[in-house]
Scaffold this motif. Structure first.
Motif, short mmCIF file in Angstrom:
data_model
loop_
_atom_site.label_atom_id
_atom_site.label_comp_id
_atom_site.label_asym_id
_atom_site.label_seq_id
_atom_site.Cartn_x
_atom_site.Cartn_y
_atom_site.Cartn_z
N SER A 14 0.81 -1.22 0.00
CA SER A 14 0.00 0.00 0.00
C SER A 14 0.85 1.27 0.00
N LEU A 15 2.03 1.24 0.60
CA LEU A 15 2.91 2.42 0.62
C LEU A 15 3.91 2.42 -0.54
N GLU A 16 3.85 1.36 -1.37
CA GLU A 16 4.73 1.24 -2.55
C GLU A 16 6.20 1.33 -2.16
N LEU A 17 6.58 0.54 -1.16
CA LEU A 17 7.95 0.54 -0.68
C LEU A 17 8.85 -0.28 -1.60
N GLN A 18 10.11 0.12 -1.67
CA GLN A 18 11.11 -0.54 -2.50
C GLN A 18 12.28 -0.97 -1.61
N PRO A 19 13.08 -1.96 -2.04
CA PRO A 19 14.24 -2.37 -1.24
C PRO A 19 15.22 -1.20 -1.03
N HIS A 20 15.76 -1.10 0.18
CA HIS A 20 16.72 -0.04 0.51
C HIS A 20 18.14 -0.62 0.48
N PRO A 21 19.15 0.14 0.02
CA PRO A 21 20.53 -0.38 -0.03
C PRO A 21 21.09 -0.83 1.32
N TYR A 26 11.76 1.00 1.71
CA TYR A 26 11.55 2.43 1.92
C TYR A 26 10.88 3.08 0.71
N ARG A 27 10.43 4.31 0.94
CA ARG A 27 9.97 5.19 -0.14
C ARG A 27 10.05 6.61 0.38
N GLU A 28 10.66 7.46 -0.41
CA GLU A 28 10.68 8.88 -0.05
C GLU A 28 9.27 9.44 -0.22
N VAL A 29 8.79 10.15 0.79
CA VAL A 29 7.45 10.72 0.73
C VAL A 29 7.45 12.24 0.79
N ARG A 49 21.43 21.52 -0.43
CA ARG A 49 20.53 20.46 0.05
C ARG A 49 19.14 21.05 0.25
N GLN A 50 18.11 20.21 0.03
CA GLN A 50 16.75 20.63 0.32
C GLN A 50 16.65 20.91 1.83
N PHE A 51 15.64 21.70 2.22
CA PHE A 51 15.45 21.99 3.64
C PHE A 51 15.31 20.70 4.45
N ALA A 52 14.50 19.75 3.94
CA ALA A 52 14.26 18.49 4.66
C ALA A 52 13.74 17.43 3.70
N THR A 53 13.92 16.16 4.10
CA THR A 53 13.34 15.02 3.38
C THR A 53 12.77 14.05 4.40
N SER A 54 11.88 13.19 3.94
CA SER A 54 11.29 12.19 4.84
C SER A 54 10.96 10.93 4.05
N ILE A 55 11.16 9.79 4.69
CA ILE A 55 10.85 8.50 4.06
C ILE A 55 10.00 7.64 4.99
N TYR A 56 9.27 6.69 4.41
CA TYR A 56 8.76 5.55 5.16
C TYR A 56 9.89 4.54 5.16
N TYR A 57 10.03 3.79 6.25
CA TYR A 57 11.08 2.76 6.33
C TYR A 57 10.52 1.58 7.10
N LEU A 58 10.67 0.38 6.54
CA LEU A 58 10.13 -0.83 7.17
C LEU A 58 11.20 -1.90 7.25
N LEU A 59 11.31 -2.50 8.43
CA LEU A 59 12.17 -3.67 8.63
C LEU A 59 11.29 -4.84 9.01
N GLY A 60 11.58 -6.01 8.44
CA GLY A 60 10.81 -7.20 8.73
C GLY A 60 11.63 -8.22 9.50
N PRO A 61 11.06 -9.40 9.72
CA PRO A 61 11.73 -10.46 10.48
C PRO A 61 13.08 -10.83 9.85
N GLY A 62 14.11 -10.89 10.68
CA GLY A 62 15.43 -11.30 10.22
C GLY A 62 16.17 -10.25 9.42
N ASP A 63 15.55 -9.13 9.12
CA ASP A 63 16.21 -8.09 8.34
C ASP A 63 16.81 -7.07 9.30
N PHE A 64 17.71 -6.26 8.81
CA PHE A 64 18.28 -5.18 9.62
C PHE A 64 18.76 -4.07 8.72
N SER A 65 18.85 -2.90 9.31
CA SER A 65 19.46 -1.75 8.67
C SER A 65 20.94 -1.82 9.00
N ALA A 66 21.78 -2.00 7.99
CA ALA A 66 23.22 -2.13 8.22
C ALA A 66 23.80 -0.83 8.74
#
Length: 170
Positions: A14-21, A26-29, A49-66
């Motif tokens: 529903s949020l149209e998230l894509q794999p993050h490096p 994630y998806r920039e919103v 740089r832009q004033f600010a940016t924001s993303i949705y970010y999701l981690l699932g089971p067994g995954d991690f943000s390196a």
């Protein structure tokens, strides 16, 4: 009428998230239309740089943000799912654990800040759960500001945190 419990896949779709490096989804919103000119920024930035940016970010089971770092403060917002643990290694080598979630009695908070220049990574505390977050960066995020080191590079910098580094690197 109560809403049905959403699954990780429901959020991704529903949020149209894509794999993050760095891991997860994630998806920039938001990316502000206005920018800060390069001369007005601290020297660590390579351009406007832009004033600010924001993303949705999701981690699932067994995954991690390196473990990675950026040149700006990053504000994490908890939205849904299981408790999230953000591990921070500050430039001076000290560590900090940020707990994001809804259980205030267990030390969780709905928002936390990772200071600019700190190495950080995250994982879901509940092994079979997911966590939906938002991340806001100001000045705005640019991949030019993103560093994703190897495990060996981080262990060389912080040998005292070898176990943490092993857990949050690929």
């Amino acid at each position: 009428m109560p809403h049905a419990e959403l699954t990780q896949d429901d959020w991704i779709r529903s949020l149209e998230l894509q794999p993050h490096p760095e891991g997860g989804w994630y998806r920039e919103v938001y990316r502000s239309a206005e920018s800060i000119p390069h001369p007005a920024l601290p020297r660590r930035f390579t351009g406007a740089r832009q004033f600010a940016t924001s993303i949705y970010y999701l981690l699932g089971p067994g995954d991690f943000s390196a473990l990675h770092r950026i040149r700006q403060d990053e504000i994490w917002h908890f939205y849904d799912g299981s408790r999230l643990v953000v591990q921070v290694i500050h430039p001076n080598g000290s560590t900090e654990e940020l707990l994001l979630g809804r259980d205030l009695a267990r030390g969780e908070r709905p928002m936390a800040v990772v200071p600019a220049g700190s190495w950080f990574g995250a994982r879901v505390a509940d092994g079979d759960g997911y966590a939906l977050m938002g991340c806001t960066v100001a000045p705005g995020f640019d991949f030019e500001d993103f560093e994703l080191p190897t495990r060996a590079e981080l262990i060389e910098l912080f040998p005292q945190h070898g176990e943490l580094i092993e857990t949050l690197t690929r």
